[in-house]
Enzyme design. Structure first.
Site, PDB file in Angstrom:
ATOM      1  N   SER A   1     -27.820  81.270 -62.221  1.00  0.00           N
ATOM      2  CA  SER A   1     -28.613  81.845 -63.252  1.00  0.00           C
ATOM      3  C   SER A   1     -27.657  82.962 -63.554  1.00  0.00           C
ATOM      4  O   SER A   1     -26.841  83.481 -62.926  1.00  0.00           O
ATOM      5  CB  SER A   1     -29.884  82.332 -62.926  1.00  0.00           C
ATOM      6  OG  SER A   1     -30.759  81.483 -62.468  1.00  0.00           O
TER       7      SER A   1
ATOM      8  N   GLU B   1     -26.610  92.529 -79.875  1.00  0.00           N
ATOM      9  CA  GLU B   1     -27.730  91.757 -80.651  1.00  0.00           C
ATOM     10  C   GLU B   1     -28.744  91.285 -79.742  1.00  0.00           C
ATOM     11  O   GLU B   1     -29.795  90.650 -80.265  1.00  0.00           O
ATOM     12  CB  GLU B   1     -27.039  90.696 -81.312  1.00  0.00           C
ATOM     13  CG  GLU B   1     -25.808  91.087 -82.393  1.00  0.00           C
ATOM     14  CD  GLU B   1     -24.764  91.013 -81.972  1.00  0.00           C
ATOM     15  OE1 GLU B   1     -24.328  90.917 -80.737  1.00  0.00           O
ATOM     16  OE2 GLU B   1     -23.598  91.722 -82.765  1.00  0.00           O
ATOM     17  N   SER B   2     -28.638  91.334 -78.416  1.00  0.00           N
ATOM     18  CA  SER B   2     -29.619  91.031 -77.606  1.00  0.00           C
ATOM     19  C   SER B   2     -29.186  90.448 -76.024  1.00  0.00           C
ATOM     20  O   SER B   2     -28.524  91.060 -75.516  1.00  0.00           O
ATOM     21  CB  SER B   2     -30.960  90.204 -78.231  1.00  0.00           C
ATOM     22  OG  SER B   2     -31.990  90.388 -77.165  1.00  0.00           O
TER      23      SER B   2
ATOM     24  N   HIS C   1     -30.222  79.024 -66.860  1.00  0.00           N
ATOM     25  CA  HIS C   1     -30.724  78.582 -65.751  1.00  0.00           C
ATOM     26  C   HIS C   1     -30.211  77.213 -65.287  1.00  0.00           C
ATOM     27  O   HIS C   1     -30.550  76.520 -66.212  1.00  0.00           O
ATOM     28  CB  HIS C   1     -32.211  78.788 -65.301  1.00  0.00           C
ATOM     29  CG  HIS C   1     -32.594  80.061 -65.833  1.00  0.00           C
ATOM     30  ND1 HIS C   1     -32.558  81.334 -65.039  1.00  0.00           N
ATOM     31  CD2 HIS C   1     -33.173  80.732 -67.078  1.00  0.00           C
ATOM     32  CE1 HIS C   1     -32.950  82.448 -65.575  1.00  0.00           C
ATOM     33  NE2 HIS C   1     -33.288  81.805 -66.732  1.00  0.00           N
TER      34      HIS C   1
ATOM     35  N   CYS D   1     -31.257  89.516 -82.273  1.00  0.00           N
ATOM     36  CA  CYS D   1     -31.952  90.326 -83.271  1.00  0.00           C
ATOM     37  C   CYS D   1     -31.886  89.695 -84.768  1.00  0.00           C
ATOM     38  O   CYS D   1     -32.074  90.604 -85.822  1.00  0.00           O
ATOM     39  CB  CYS D   1     -31.624  91.947 -83.489  1.00  0.00           C
ATOM     40  SG  CYS D   1     -29.845  92.192 -83.764  1.00  0.00           S
TER      41      CYS D   1
ATOM     42  N   HIS E   1      -3.045  79.365 -38.936  1.00  0.00           N
ATOM     43  CA  HIS E   1      -1.670  79.052 -39.009  1.00  0.00           C
ATOM     44  C   HIS E   1      -1.013  79.279 -37.529  1.00  0.00           C
ATOM     45  O   HIS E   1      -0.087  78.682 -37.170  1.00  0.00           O
ATOM     46  CB  HIS E   1      -0.914  79.746 -40.135  1.00  0.00           C
ATOM     47  CG  HIS E   1      -1.477  79.039 -41.372  1.00  0.00           C
ATOM     48  ND1 HIS E   1      -1.885  79.824 -42.383  1.00  0.00           N
ATOM     49  CD2 HIS E   1      -1.584  77.777 -41.722  1.00  0.00           C
ATOM     50  CE1 HIS E   1      -2.363  79.012 -43.638  1.00  0.00           C
ATOM     51  NE2 HIS E   1      -2.189  77.905 -43.119  1.00  0.00           N
TER      52      HIS E   1
HETATM   53  N1  SPD Z   1     -12.497  72.633 -43.890  1.00  0.00           N
HETATM   54  C1  SPD Z   1     -10.941  73.165 -43.933  1.00  0.00           C
HETATM   55  C2  SPD Z   1     -10.161  72.397 -42.970  1.00  0.00           C
HETATM   56  C3  SPD Z   1      -8.639  72.856 -42.785  1.00  0.00           C
HETATM   57  C4  SPD Z   1      -7.943  72.445 -43.948  1.00  0.00           C
HETATM   58  N2  SPD Z   1      -6.437  72.731 -43.598  1.00  0.00           N
HETATM   59  C5  SPD Z   1      -6.249  74.096 -44.171  1.00  0.00           C
HETATM   60  C6  SPD Z   1      -4.909  74.306 -44.650  1.00  0.00           C
HETATM   61  C7  SPD Z   1      -4.287  75.586 -44.008  1.00  0.00           C
HETATM   62  N3  SPD Z   1      -2.901  75.277 -44.018  1.00  0.00           N
END
Ligand code: SPD
Length: 407
Positions: free
Chosen positions: A36, A43-44, A49, A64, A184
């Site tokens: 939404s 002008e309004s 939605h 308007c 990582h």
């Molecule tokens: N739902 C996320 C799953 C992970 C995917 N890999 C992430 C990449 C990061 N290098």
């Protein structure tokens, strides 16, 4: 009809096409779906939605009379690619019944100034990563830095308030600036430390570059090959997530934009010390990264003492993929050679995520660790998630997870 950023953009553009003066806009994404929003114009206003489940939207263009509302209507019809539509023009108010009030314009201006709160922020847009029953939503600023439909997936870089810039593939969060290190560090360092001397490393996927960044912290590594199927992910991350994509120029890296599944099928047997499968979820291009043949090929491509680690999904969000991957690894590597580690990612649905291992030869996940050299490495590299205690602890599983993994 569920893309809050695109809908906001189209509504604002519709107002501009009709030569309205746009004052402000506020749009909200409902979880799990529906949008939404209102564009306030001199002008309004324009309001919308949406009901994505019906492919339906209701729009009001309230003016308007000094602008042509039909121009906005035609623009929206086009941009939403409406297959059918109906519209009614309604004249509001009965002018003959209205009497004009006299007021002092300068008092009105002064009052208006007092009401205005210049710091008030009205945008409220959310990105939602979900399945049919669960979702994780991040409020984002509405800024879209990159949005490209590659041959494989929709690649986006958006900006969230809490976690900074975020890489999303299709509608799934992959990584964010502020919590990427959880993932990582945990995909790379446990595997690199359980192997006695990892020199030749293969990364499949990992297009954002975070996994190779961590692997290349290990000075004994001689060669890293990375095979990412989607060049758009690399391009987007190099430009917009440079702290994650910081190692693409490392001389030890061979980068291939290619299909990792075909690559591993053709790899010479006994080549790699460590293989890291940094794939996305098992839909779209990553589906094959959850197949039996893929892991059999990984097993063959590992040396006789080798470590495979794969993004293992969540025991709370995607139990089926989580279990099936582990059963596959148990079948290929052996029942005691397929350990699972759990770690926490705040921006993945449920927060509880896993890496799953296949250990070949004498490798063990925790038995031969040299904890003091791990912690010296952690210290010198300034790691923020991984440490020696966490390495061991991450392989301790809650009872419900142990039960899930019993074949
Ligand atoms: N739902 C996320 C799953 C992970 C995917 N890999 C992430 C990449 C990061 N290098």
């Amino acid at each position: 009809m569920n893309d809050v950023a695109a809908i906001e953009r189209d509504m604002v553009d519709a107002a501009k096409k009709a030569e309205a003066t746009v004052i402000n806009s506020t749009f909200h994404h409902f979880s799990p779906y529906g949008v939404s929003g209102v564009v306030v114009i001199q002008e309004s206003h324009l309001a919308i939605h949406t009901w994505p489940e019906y492919g339906y939207a209701a729009v009001d263009v309230f003016t308007c009379g000094e602008m042509n509302a039909w121009i906005a209507f035609d623009y929206l019809k086009e941009s939403f690619q409406a297959k059918s539509y109906s519209a009614i023009e309604m004249k509001r108010g009965s002018v003959n019944l209205l009497t004009r009030n006299d007021f002092d314009i300068s008092t009105m201006r002064q009052k208006a100034n007092e009401w205005v709160n210049p710091g008030f922020y009205t945008r409220n847009v959310w990105f939602t990563d979900k399945d049919e029953n669960q979702a994780l939503s991040l409020r984002f600023t509405g800024d879209v830095f990159y949005d490209h439909q590659s041959p494989f997936q929709r690649v986006r870089i958006l900006e969230s308030y809490k976690y900074g810039k975020m890489l999303a593939l299709d509608d799934m969060v992959m990584t964010t600036e502020n919590d990427e290190f959880h993932y990582h560090e945990m995909i790379s360092h446990p595997a690199m430390f359980m192997h006695p001397n990892p020199k030749n490393v293969l990364v499949i996927g990992g297009g954002d570059g975070g996994t190779i960044r961590e692997v290349l912290r290990h000075k004994g590594v001689e060669k890293v090959t990375m095979v990412e199927i989607d060049g758009a992910v690399i391009e987007a991350c190099k430009e917009h997530l440079p702290q994650i994509a910081s190692s693409f120029n490392d001389p030890k890296l061979t980068l291939l934009v290619d299909d990792g599944i075909a690559f591993i099928k053709n790899a010479a047997p006994g080549t790699y010390d460590v293989i890291l499968v940094d794939g996305s979820d098992p839909v779209g291009p990553a589906e094959g990264l959850f197949s039996v043949s893929f892991y059999q090929n990984c097993y063959n491509a590992l040396k006789s003492d080798g470590v495979l680690v794969a993004q293992g999904e969540s025991p709370k969000f995607n139990e089926k993929a989580f279990c099936e991957l582990n059963y596959t690894l148990q079948d290929i590597f052996g029942r005691d050679k397929a350990p699972v580690s759990l770690f926490f990612v705040p921006t993945y649905p449920t927060g509880m995520w896993s890496f799953q291992y296949g250990l070949k030869g004498d490798i063990d996940a925790i038995k031969h660790l040299d904890n003091s050299s791990i912690d010296a490495f952690v210290q010198s590299e300034g790691l923020r998630y991984y440490n020696s205690a966490l390495h061991t602890g991450s392989f301790a599983l809650p009872n419900f997870v142990k039960s899930l993994l019993l074949k």
